[in-house]
Each structure stands twice: as C-alpha cells, then as structure tokens.
Design a protein around this motif. Structure first.
Motif, PDB file in Angstrom:
ATOM      1  N   UNK A 140      -5.832   4.544  -1.615  1.00 16.29           N
ATOM      2  CA  UNK A 140      -4.661   5.192  -1.001  1.00 16.29           C
ATOM      3  C   UNK A 140      -5.031   6.568  -0.451  1.00 16.29           C
TER       4      UNK A 140
ATOM      5  N   UNK B 179      -4.921   6.436   3.800  1.00 14.38           N
ATOM      6  CA  UNK B 179      -3.472   6.460   3.529  1.00 14.38           C
ATOM      7  C   UNK B 179      -2.679   5.478   4.365  1.00 14.38           C
ATOM      8  N   UNK B 180      -3.201   5.119   5.524  1.00 14.74           N
ATOM      9  CA  UNK B 180      -2.409   4.247   6.400  1.00 14.74           C
ATOM     10  C   UNK B 180      -2.764   2.772   6.261  1.00 14.74           C
TER      11      UNK B 180
ATOM     12  N   UNK C 277      -2.359  -0.623   4.689  1.00 18.08           N
ATOM     13  CA  UNK C 277      -1.404  -1.350   3.847  1.00 18.08           C
ATOM     14  C   UNK C 277      -1.965  -2.743   3.586  1.00 18.08           C
TER      15      UNK C 277
ATOM     16  N   UNK D 288       2.363   9.563  -5.559  1.00 21.95           N
ATOM     17  CA  UNK D 288       1.620   8.960  -4.440  1.00 21.95           C
ATOM     18  C   UNK D 288       1.662   7.436  -4.535  1.00 21.95           C
TER      19      UNK D 288
ATOM     20  N   UNK E 153       3.433   4.705  -1.898  1.00 25.73           N
ATOM     21  CA  UNK E 153       2.732   3.572  -1.278  1.00 25.73           C
ATOM     22  C   UNK E 153       3.314   2.237  -1.719  1.00 25.73           C
TER      23      UNK E 153
ATOM     24  N   UNK F 256       6.139   3.184   1.851  1.00 26.98           N
ATOM     25  CA  UNK F 256       5.297   2.923   3.021  1.00 26.98           C
ATOM     26  C   UNK F 256       5.333   1.470   3.504  1.00 26.98           C
TER      27      UNK F 256
ATOM     28  N   UNK G 282       6.289   2.768   7.940  1.00 23.70           N
ATOM     29  CA  UNK G 282       4.853   3.049   8.031  1.00 23.70           C
ATOM     30  C   UNK G 282       4.550   4.488   8.480  1.00 23.70           C
TER      31      UNK G 282
ATOM     32  N   UNK H  69      -3.302  14.261  -0.114  1.00 17.43           N
ATOM     33  CA  UNK H  69      -3.589  12.825  -0.011  1.00 17.43           C
ATOM     34  C   UNK H  69      -2.737  12.140   1.050  1.00 17.43           C
ATOM     35  N   UNK H  70      -1.862  12.893   1.689  1.00 11.04           N
ATOM     36  CA  UNK H  70      -0.982  12.308   2.703  1.00 11.04           C
ATOM     37  C   UNK H  70      -1.254  12.940   4.069  1.00 11.04           C
TER      38      UNK H  70
ATOM     39  N   UNK I 227      -2.307  12.012   6.972  1.00  8.45           N
ATOM     40  CA  UNK I 227      -1.829  11.510   8.270  1.00  8.45           C
ATOM     41  C   UNK I 227      -0.333  11.712   8.488  1.00  8.45           C
ATOM     42  N   UNK I 228       0.397  12.077   7.457  1.00  8.96           N
ATOM     43  CA  UNK I 228       1.850  12.148   7.578  1.00  8.96           C
ATOM     44  C   UNK I 228       2.328  13.600   7.635  1.00  8.96           C
TER      45      UNK I 228
END
Lengths: 299, 414
Positions: free
Chosen positions: A271, A275-276, A278, B289, B293, B297, B301, B330-331, B333-334
């Motif tokens: 994760x 992170x993206x 799935x 986290x 997920x 998520x 997405x 840890x996030x 990209x967001x």
C-alpha cells in the motif's frame, strides 16, 4: 522494506525475463508488452540455467541498462527431492556467477511466500524466513546467493514473494482456485479437505504481473509480498467458483488429515509502495479466470 | 537557590513547578536566544498550564545563560532532554557536553541531580569524577500534555544514589518534602532502569490493548465494553492504559524499548517480547491507512482526503513518530487537506498536504475524513456541518470521538 530508486515511474530500457514458459512469466510478458515496455523472454530451451554454458550466454546477452526478472525454478510438481533442490541451486550459482561480474539496471527475483515461517498467521515482509521444506529452503538460499552476487556488482535487487497465484494458464493444479476450477469443469465437483476452513490469500496472476511491472518502473529495491491483503477460506473460494460456473457443482468434503492453519498477508508495504494499486477482488478474478478458461484451450 | 541546567521541555516544566512550590529558581541554558525568549514569556514548547504557571511565579524564577549564576546554587538539577534519532536511539552527547561544561561552575558543596532520560550506568559514570559533594539520579517520566500536573503532584520520587543508605542533603530533602509524595531511594542503576521499566509496562499494556482491540474489530466484540471490566480487576487497575491507539509515538517510550534491546544484546538477555512490541506498534500506526485502502479506495479511486490532527497525541505540539504524518507520507499520490490546532507549518517532506484554517474547512469537498489526533475540539464540531462540507460519507475515526449518522464510520476496537 521496499524502496524506490525511481520515485517517478519510467519504463526500463529492456526487461529480460528468464523462465518464459512459466505461468507467471507469460502474464508478465503480456502486461509489459501492453504497457509498451520492451521485453525479451527466454525459456530453458534457449538458455538452460542448469548448464554451465548458460553463464556465458547470459553474459553475452545482458546489457548494463537491462532489468532482469528471474522466474526460472523447478517447482514442487517437478520434484520435491534433494536432486531438484540441487538443480535449482545450480541455476542460482550460474546466475550469481554472471551477476557478480556483470551488473545491470535491476534484478527482480520471483521468490515465494513459502520462505516465511509456516507457523506465522500474519505475514509481513519483515516476517521470519524459515524453511519448512526443500522448496522453501531453495528460495531462501537463492535469495542469499543473489543478494551476495548483486552486492558485488552493485545491482539493485528486489524480491517479489507471491502468495497463492491463480489464473487460467496455471499448470500446477495446486489445491485452490486452479484445481477447483478444473475439477468443477470436468467432474462438476470441488473436493475440499475438511470443510475447507483454512484461510489463504489468493492473488490473480495479472495482479502479480502488474506488481512486478511497478517494481520495474520504480526500480524498487527490497522485498514485496505480492498479496491482496484479503484472505478467504478455501470453502469460500469453492462456493465462489460454484457461483461463477452457475451449474450444479457439488462441494465435497474429505476427512481432514492435518491441523487447520491460516495465513494472512499484511498489505501495508505494498500500500505504501504503490498507493494506487488496487488488487482484483477474488470474485472478479475468479470470473475472469472462468472467462479465460472457457475462451481458450486452458481446460 | 535551586538551579535547572538545560531548559528544554523537561527542565522548563520542573523549574516552573519548583518555583510554584515556593523555591527561588535559576533556570540556566547556554543558549542566550532561548533565555531571552523565556524572559519574555515565549516558551519553546506547548504544555497545557505551563505558560500560566510561569506567569504566576515569574518573580521566583530567573532565566540566565551566564554560568556564573550557578555558583551560588546549592541544589542543581541537570534537566536537558536527551534527544533521539530516527531509530529512537538516545543521543547523550548534548547532555554530556552540557554537564562537562557546567560542572566547572558549580559550587563544590552543591548537590547535583540528574533529571534527564539516561540509561543504566550513566550516572555512575559521572559519579566517579564528580566535582560536587553529592550526586543523584531522579527519574522523571515526562508525559507530554500532562507534564505540569505530574510535576506538581508526582506519584513518587525515584532517586538513584551512590549509596541508597545515604541521607539526602537538607535542601534536596526540603525540596522533596514540598511535593508530599513517597521517596524511593535506590542505587543509580536501579533508578535509571526503573524509568525504563515503567515505560515497558506501559507499552505492554498499550500493545496488548491494541492487539485485543483489533480482534474485537473482527469478532463483533466492542473493546469499550471490555475495558471497564479490566479496570475493575485489581491486578490491572483503574489507570491502566486500556484505550486502543495507533501504536506508541512521541519518542520517549520508543527510546526505552531501544535501550532495553541494546542492553539485552550486550548482556545476552532474551528480549524478543520487546521486539514484538516494536513491531506491533509499527503495525498499528498504519491502521488508518489499511482502513482507507480496504474500505474507501475500492469505491473511490481518487479521493479527496481530510485529516484532523497531526500531532502524535492531544495537548502537545510534537509530531515525533506521529501516525498522522506517516499516514500522509504514505498517501503521496492523493491530495490531503489537514487541520491541527497546534500545527501551523507543514513538514517539508509532505508535498501532498495543504493546511486548512479550521476543522470544517479541511472537510470541504472531502470524500473521507480521517481523525488522527482526538483533540477535544473535534468532537464538538457539528456533525451536520461536517456532512454539509463533505461530498463523501466515510469517516475513519480511530478513537471514536465523532458521532455522525449517515456515515460509514470506522473505529478502533469495534
């Protein structure tokens, strides 16, 4: 446990895949090709790593900016004895002999979740490595051999340890989705040990290929467990397959011979690293496997 | 006159508490800028009640960077906090340097008390060459957010001595009496290890609670129903650490675990349980986290994420080993918008983080709200306003401080 040498993903120059006949290598080639990544898959008929001449062949072929993915191994269905172990180690010896003198952009070794202590119910990348049979000993020894060799040539090294992989092209017929589908399609029957209470993490082969692809595009170093993080019982898997097939599939339970053990994977490292990403839910993956089985000759 | 040498969190709290007990105090630090700020009432740390207490007793405390002022002090506390590195290992060098430098300015008849967080053997190593008449090691378990109360009303004094039979010097004894608590003299090494022992027992409670709370999450049990039953058990007690959390943080507890592992390694003792606590803590820190997920998520997405709380716990400004900071890192990209009442600037490595001016503003158009620090203020925000601001209906609320109908609500231990 997993560090990216390239924070921003970029295509490797070329990916050389050893063990092209394998189920996972096939999916990986498909994935990398679909991503526009140049790859060269080499099977044992072209380069048999058991033979010493493979060292010269690999040395002649491998370029400094290549990424090398090693999937080659004699799996337990080819033998669980000492002779098989020694052949697998001989492959590693030849690979190491090449890699310690000749570095490349990255080496990704496809290891196995069998390297972890079978008594642990929650597996993480930091979990203890503990051989429970010659197959797991082989992977642990190979990891060490490759670590030593790549350290000499300063080549970034990544271990990918998949949990139970499923997919239509699998030839291993191991207990789980692969065998369940085959027996369900052939005999309208799925046979479980006990009531199939054991909980395991099952990952679609395409997902493992995607994860390896991410390790390659980020030049990741360290250990990554290729797992979904959602474990299900074998009974749940069997029921799901019966649902997918939509016919009268009987679930048969045999007397249990061993104790019930469960195995979960903590997905935190994955994760954080990706992170993206799935993972494909089991029900979706099994439906895809069914489509692949019925539209190709994998039956 | 009583002196405190080293005016970081520990020294400041105890200097002010000592002044509050009616003693005249010299607060010494070699950093003149710090001293000047303190003279203006500008504290380098946030600690509830500290500023107010200092204001009340400002006549009894002088701050100085001139070591000559130490020579008239008959009781000197060495009170510099011992920093830790990224591996939670103590760096004793600043303390050693300060002591070596400050010793020369002490009166030979002075009593010197090491208050800093030091490992077993440290005070004995000072005692051999001490230029003062008496040397002690007093244990202080600085609890961020509750340090003033604990300094004014300590449960006990644990005092390490070269000889536990030794009678305490009169001023030190008078100072102890002002706090009206039991005094436990013991050898240096015992006192130093007593502090570590206290923290190890706390960590064992915390990790046991966290482990069982996670099992609650899977079995339908509710940890908040179980904890009161444990508190009534005399062997566990009413003040036991039984609130589930996101692992240990802040640095002090982690430091002591590292010290135990180092001692066990040096002496060949079995300390795998300590390693297990450390691993458990790292695992728990990522709880939010994993929930994100697992639940959010797959349904969204590219979520817009709101985070309430960045400090490692309430009533502190410290973000050391903060689960919130680890979560945001840890996030990457967001896009994340956060609010914390004590945080005004963003840690450099969190490029994906934007600070909001208040809690509701952080929620604007968010798909999910994650409450990482249970500041009381957050529980008072109107749930209807949260709902109006957010576009999503997910709240990850480890400590269960928000009651907002209509949301998918995820909480520790439930």
């Amino acid at each position: 446990m997993l560090e990216h040498l390239q924070k921003q993903a970029s295509h490797p120059n070329r990916v050389v895949i050893l063990g092209s006949k394998g189920f996972l290598a096939h999916a990986l080639v498909q994935h990398l090709t679909s991503e526009g990544i140049d790859c060269l898959a080499i099977g044992s008929s072209e380069m048999d790593l058991i033979h010493p001449d493979s060292m010269a062949k690999l040395s002649g072929l491998l370029q400094p900016d290549d990424s090398l993915v090693i999937t080659s191994a004699l799996t337990p269905d080819k033998g669980k004895d000492v002779a098989t172990l020694m052949k697998n180690l001989e492959m590693a010896r030849h690979l190491a002999s090449c890699l310690e003198n000749q570095g490349c952009s990255q080496v990704v070794y496809i290891s196995s979740d069998s390297v972890y202590d079978g008594k642990e119910s929650l597996i993480r990348e930091s979990s203890t490595r503990q051989a429970s049979d010659l197959y797991s000993l082989m992977h642990i020894a190979r990891e060490q051999i490759l670590s030593q060799a790549t350290a000499k040539s300063k080549t970034p090294l990544c271990f990918v340890c998949p949990c139970a992989i499923y997919g239509a092209a699998d030839t291993h017929n191991s207990y789980g989705p692969n065998r369940f589908f085959r027996t369900a399609l052939k005999d309208c029957k799925i046979t479980l040990f006990g009531n199939g209470e054991e909980i395991r993490d099952h990952i679609l082969v395409d997902d493992v290929a995607r994860l390896i692809g991410l390790c390659l595009t980020h030049r990741s170093v360290g250990i990554l467990n290729a797992a979904t993080g959602v474990a299900q019982s074998f009974h749940h898997v069997a029921e799901n397959i019966a649902d997918v097939l939509g016919s009268n599939v009987a679930i048969e339970c045999l007397p249990r011979t061993g104790a019930i053990t469960h195995r979960h994977f903590d997905p935190t490292v994955r994760i954080k690293a990706f992170p993206q990403f799935e993972p494909t839910p089991l029900s979706v993956g099994l439906a895809k496997m069914h489509r692949d089985l019925t539209t190709t000759s994998h039956k | 006159m009583i002196a405190f040498v080293g005016l970081s969190h520990l020294g400041l709290v105890h200097a002010v508490a000592t002044a509050a007990k009616g003693f005249n105090v010299t607060g010494f630090d070699p950093n003149p800028t710090l001293v000047e700020n303190l003279r203006c009432g500008d504290l380098p740390v946030f600690e509830p009640g500290l500023k107010e207490l200092l204001c009340q007793h400002t006549d009894q405390i002088q701050f100085t960077s001139d070591p000559k002022n130490l020579s008239s002090c008959e009781l000197v506390f060495l009170s510099l906090d011992v920093p830790t590195n990224d591996q939670n290992e103590s760096n004793l060098e600043p303390l050693r340097n300060l002591i070596t430098w400050a010793w020369n300015h002490f009166s030979p008849s002075a009593t010197c008390v090491v208050l800093s967080q030091v490992p077993p053997g440290f005070t004995r190593s000072l005692w051999i060459n001490k230029p003062v008449k008496h040397l002690f090691a007093q244990v202080e378990t600085l609890v961020f957010g509750n340090a003033v109360h604990r300094a004014l009303e300590p449960e006990r004094f644990i005092v390490g001595c070269a000889d536990p039979q030794e009678v305490f010097p009169s001023l030190y004894s008078e100072w102890q009496s002002a706090f009206n608590c039991p005094v436990l003299p013991m050898r240096f090494e015992s006192a130093e290890l007593a502090k570590i022992s206290i923290n190890c027992f706390l960590v064992s409670s915390v990790t046991t609670t966290n482990t069982l709370a996670e099992i609650c999450e899977h079995t339908g049990a509710d940890w908040s129903e179980i904890a009161p039953a444990l508190r009534l058990d005399r062997r566990i007690g009413p003040y036991a650490y039984l609130t589930p959390g996101l692992g240990i943080a802040g640095g002090n507890l982690e430091r002591d675990l590292v010290t135990v592992c180092q001692l066990a390694s040096r002496y060949g003792s079995h300390a795998e349980i300590v390693t297990a606590w450390q691993n458990n803590s790292r695992y728990r820190a990522d709880w939010a986290l994993r929930q994100l997920h697992r639940v959010v998520l797959p349904r969204c997405s590219h979520p817009r994420i709101a985070v309430w709380g960045l400090t490692y716990k309430v009533d502190t400004h410290s973000m050391k080993n903060s689960a919130a900071v680890a979560l945001i890192a840890a996030l990457a990209p967001f896009q994340i918008t956060a609010f914390d009442p004590m945080v005004a600037s963003i840690p450099v490595h969190l490029a994906n983080l934007e600070l909001a001016p208040n809690a509701l503003a952080a929620c604007h158009e968010a798909d999910v709200l994650i409450v990482m620090t249970p500041w009381k203020h957050f529980s008072q925000v109107n749930p209807a306003e949260i709902q109006a601001e957010m576009r999503g209906r997910f709240i990850i609320d480890p400590y269960g401080i928000i009651s907002a109908p209509g949301f998918t609500h995820l909480q520790l231990g439930l």
